[in-house]
Write an enzyme that holds these catalytic residues in place. Structure first.
Site, mmCIF file in Angstrom:
data_model
loop_
_atom_site.group_PDB
_atom_site.id
_atom_site.type_symbol
_atom_site.label_atom_id
_atom_site.label_comp_id
_atom_site.label_asym_id
_atom_site.label_seq_id
_atom_site.Cartn_x
_atom_site.Cartn_y
_atom_site.Cartn_z
ATOM 1 N N TYR A 2 0.829 -1.209 0.000
ATOM 2 C CA TYR A 2 0.000 0.000 0.000
ATOM 3 C C TYR A 2 0.861 1.255 0.000
ATOM 4 C CZ TYR A 2 -3.939 3.028 1.476
ATOM 5 O OH TYR A 2 -4.907 3.986 1.552
ATOM 6 N N ARG A 37 -1.413 7.926 -3.939
ATOM 7 C CA ARG A 37 -2.320 6.979 -3.282
ATOM 8 C C ARG A 37 -3.597 7.658 -2.798
ATOM 9 N NH1 ARG A 37 0.205 4.263 1.870
ATOM 10 N NH2 ARG A 37 -0.585 6.129 2.905
ATOM 11 N N ASP A 38 -4.693 6.883 -2.862
ATOM 12 C CA ASP A 38 -5.975 7.338 -2.333
ATOM 13 C C ASP A 38 -6.384 8.674 -2.954
ATOM 14 O OD1 ASP A 38 -8.057 6.507 -0.846
ATOM 15 O OD2 ASP A 38 -7.096 6.734 1.094
ATOM 16 N N SER A 82 -5.809 9.142 4.251
ATOM 17 C CA SER A 82 -4.699 8.202 4.125
ATOM 18 C C SER A 82 -3.896 8.449 2.854
ATOM 19 C CB SER A 82 -5.216 6.766 4.163
ATOM 20 O OG SER A 82 -6.314 6.588 3.293
ATOM 21 N N ASP A 106 -8.140 0.265 -2.771
ATOM 22 C CA ASP A 106 -8.793 1.462 -3.329
ATOM 23 C C ASP A 106 -8.335 1.852 -4.721
ATOM 24 O OD1 ASP A 106 -10.125 1.698 -0.954
ATOM 25 O OD2 ASP A 106 -9.270 3.611 -0.385
ATOM 26 N N ASP A 112 -9.633 5.226 11.280
ATOM 27 C CA ASP A 112 -9.688 5.476 9.839
ATOM 28 C C ASP A 112 -9.220 6.881 9.493
ATOM 29 O OD1 ASP A 112 -10.852 2.983 9.218
ATOM 30 O OD2 ASP A 112 -12.831 3.740 9.759
#
Length: 619
Positions: free
Chosen positions: A121, A126-127, A133, A176, A397
């Site tokens: 990850y 990312r995301d 995150s 994701d 989260d």
């Protein structure tokens, strides 16, 4: 439509080249490499991460009765280790990274197979459609090069070491990422990151698939994200596109995982995609918005069919993250509503108590789901090969308010319990997120308490029997830093990366001694739960050997070397030179006659690490 699952664990952004990582795996290992299995979880135990177990134990120590007992059942469940940054591979100073986790897995392994679970990850950009995150690498060609050479390559150097060939290594690939390509092509950040996601995952699959004891599972989001036909069909095609670009083609992927770090229930017991209410389809309600997949069992069945149609073999496996999708507790419906109003009926009947299926961040009311197990059965069309706990329960989260940090973690309003998101289906409702949440990946005791209390099945021995091996009882309440002064070693707990664990090699013999103060007496035993090249984890058991309850206790000893504390829990520990004093906390000072309590620590050393002699005094 909200497309984020609320990922956790963004680690430190230091771009380590990985030299030290490679050095730790230079020595050849044993041994035995079995044939690649159709389902790696069958007949196998799974790795229990001692650091997560420590967090749970630290919370259990503050509870009593049934809840404490339930937490101590939960702490022995296997969870995934998140490699969410380049720094996480080597681990923090004095701690342990990926190689150390694998060493610990070897130590946990008995005569049968053991699965080591971890998450890949750290894609560039990312995301791309959320903030809580975000990652460390930019969505650029340079970011992709860094991902390949400084992140994937060092991981491959470790997991490809023959030393670990007797382990079954299960890798969840980039949560994701590909779903964002499918549903968020209109988002500028996702337009930029999408091609990098595809290339990065292709690279990771090529490298991982080449190692025969590694099993690859690509993230397929969840029913509340991809359940619509307009999403699930293109998603299957996107997954096949990326797989076909790899050297091994479609066979480079062993399976797909759904509900990663999400809370969509495994099954809605009273609602299906064809249920009608007073002549209206239940899925036409505000909550489902014509999504035919109302739960994960229906979604995995749907997605499996689409994957096979896209070219994947019928042997492709589906796994579900059940770590937080139980939705039990007193608010769980026990029967369908008798209302004739569609939305009233759906809202009163569904076990998913969120205000919206897009509410992903620390949702209020969620509970633990089924314990990890192989071949769970019950849903033959889903081709389920396992339930797993990818998201370690109790880890946040995202923060419920903006918290300044140097980890690249933004504040996502979906984590704000006062925020009322716009968009279809929300109808003015707020997010339902829990208040007072720390940064993503931070230990969130209030959330963990809720998850255990609302578990479904309840944590009372009635759920599936976990397949866990014996691991050290480690705890990690506040993070501690080494010291040689005489003051308590306490610093605020950082957002954890899954980098410190311990090999449960039983090396030291207990050394009880006892002294008395007045009529109260105690003894203390010292047990090395695990030890590696430059560190170790210890559990100390303090037992009331007197006839009356203690009001307080103190354990002292002197090191024989250069040992220094890195983390401590369930005691206030001070160190002056080699002299150590451990005193009770306010919640564990009273020990009933014949009873006991424990405290523990992680420490570093070089040279020898002899077991000290303990002295215990009680008041």
């Amino acid at each position: 439509m909200q497309s984020h699952l609320g990922r956790v664990r963004v680690g430190a952004a230091a771009l380590l080249v990985g030299v030290s990582v490679l050095a730790t795996v230079a020595a050849p290992g044993p041994l035995f490499a079995e044939a690649h299995q159709g389902n790696p979880y069958v007949g196998a135990t799974q790795y229990v991460n001692p650091l997560w177990k420590a967090e749970v134990e630290s919370e259990a120590a503050t509870k009593s009765g049934t809840l404490a007992a339930q937490m101590r059942i939960v702490e022995n469940q296997p969870t995934f280790v998140w490699m969410d940054s380049i720094g996480a591979i080597a681990g923090p100073a004095g701690g342990m990274g990926l190689a150390a986790h694998l060493d610990a897995a070897l130590a946990q392994k008995g005569s049968g197979p053991l699965v080591f679970n971890f998450v890949v990850y750290d894609l560039p950009g990312r995301d791309c459609n959320a903030l809580a995150s975000n990652g460390e690498l930019p969505a650029t060609a340079a970011g992709l090069t860094t991902y390949e050479t400084q992140y994937i390559d060092p991981i491959i150097a470790i997991v490809g070491n023959s030393k670990y060939s007797s382990l079954r290594i299960s890798a969840v690939i980039e949560p994701d990422s590909l779903p964002n390509i499918v549903t968020n092509s209109g988002v500028a950040a996702c337009q930029t990151a999408g091609p990098l996601y595809e290339q990065g995952i292709e690279y990771a699959l090529n490298k991982l698939h080449a190692i025969s004891n590694v099993y690859t599972y690509v993230d397929a989001a969840h029913s509340g994200w991809l359940g619509w036909t307009s999403n699930s069909g293109p998603a299957a095609q996107e997954f096949a596109k990326v797989a076909r670009a790899t050297t091994a083609g479609l066979s480079s992927i062993d399976g797909f995982i759904t509900d990663t770090a999400n809370t969509t229930p495994l099954q809605e017991p009273f609602i299906t995609g064809t249920t009608t209410v007073n002549g209206q389809q239940a899925i036409s309600s505000n909550f489902y918005q014509y999504n035919p997949d109302v739960d994960e069992q229906s979604f995995t069945a749907d997605m499996y069919t689409r994957l096979v149609s896209a070219g994947f073999p019928s042997s492709i496996g589906m796994i579900i993250d059940t770590s937080r999708n139980g939705w039990g507790g007193p608010n769980r419906p026990t029967a369908a509503s008798t209302s004739t109003d569609l939305n009233t009926w759906v809202n009163a009947t569904r076990v998913d108590r969120r205000p919206h299926r897009g509410a992903w961040c620390n949702p209020s009311g969620a509970g633990l789901g089924n314990f990890p197990q192989a071949n769970p059965g019950g849903f033959p069309n889903s081709h389920l090969i396992a339930y797993v706990w990818v998201k370690p329960p109790g880890e946040s989260d995202g923060s419920s308010t903006a918290i300044p940090n140097n980890q690249g973690k933004g504040f996502d309003r979906m984590c704000d319990p006062t925020y009322a998101p716009p968009g279809a289906g929300w109808n003015g409702a707020t997010t339902g997120a829990l208040a007072n949440a720390p940064l993503s990946g931070g230990w969130f005791p209030a959330q963990f308490d809720q998850l255990v209390a609302n578990a479904y099945p309840a944590v009372n021995g009635g759920g599936p029997t976990p397949s866990a091996t014996r691991t050290p009882t480690v705890s990690s309440s506040p993070s501690r830093t080494p010291t040689t002064s005489g003051t308590p070693v306490v610093t605020p707990s950082p957002s954890r990366t899954p980098t410190v664990s311990s090999s449960p090699t039983r090396t030291a013999s207990p050394t009880p001694t006892g002294t008395s103060s007045g009529t109260a007496k105690c003894t203390a035993t010292y047990h090395v739960d695990s030890q590696w090249a430059n560190g170790f984890v210890v559990t100390v058991t303090v037992t009331n050997s007197g006839s009356v309850a203690t009001k307080g206790w103190t354990v002292t000893w002197s090191w024989g070397g250069n040992q220094a504390f890195a983390n401590t829990w369930n005691a206030t520990i001070t160190q002056s030179g080699t002299a150590v004093t451990a005193k009770n906390m306010t919640y564990n000072n009273v020990i009933a006659a014949g009873g006991n309590t424990t405290f523990g620590f992680q420490a570093s050393f070089s040279g020898t690490n002899a077991t000290p002699t303990l002295t215990c005094s009680a008041t």
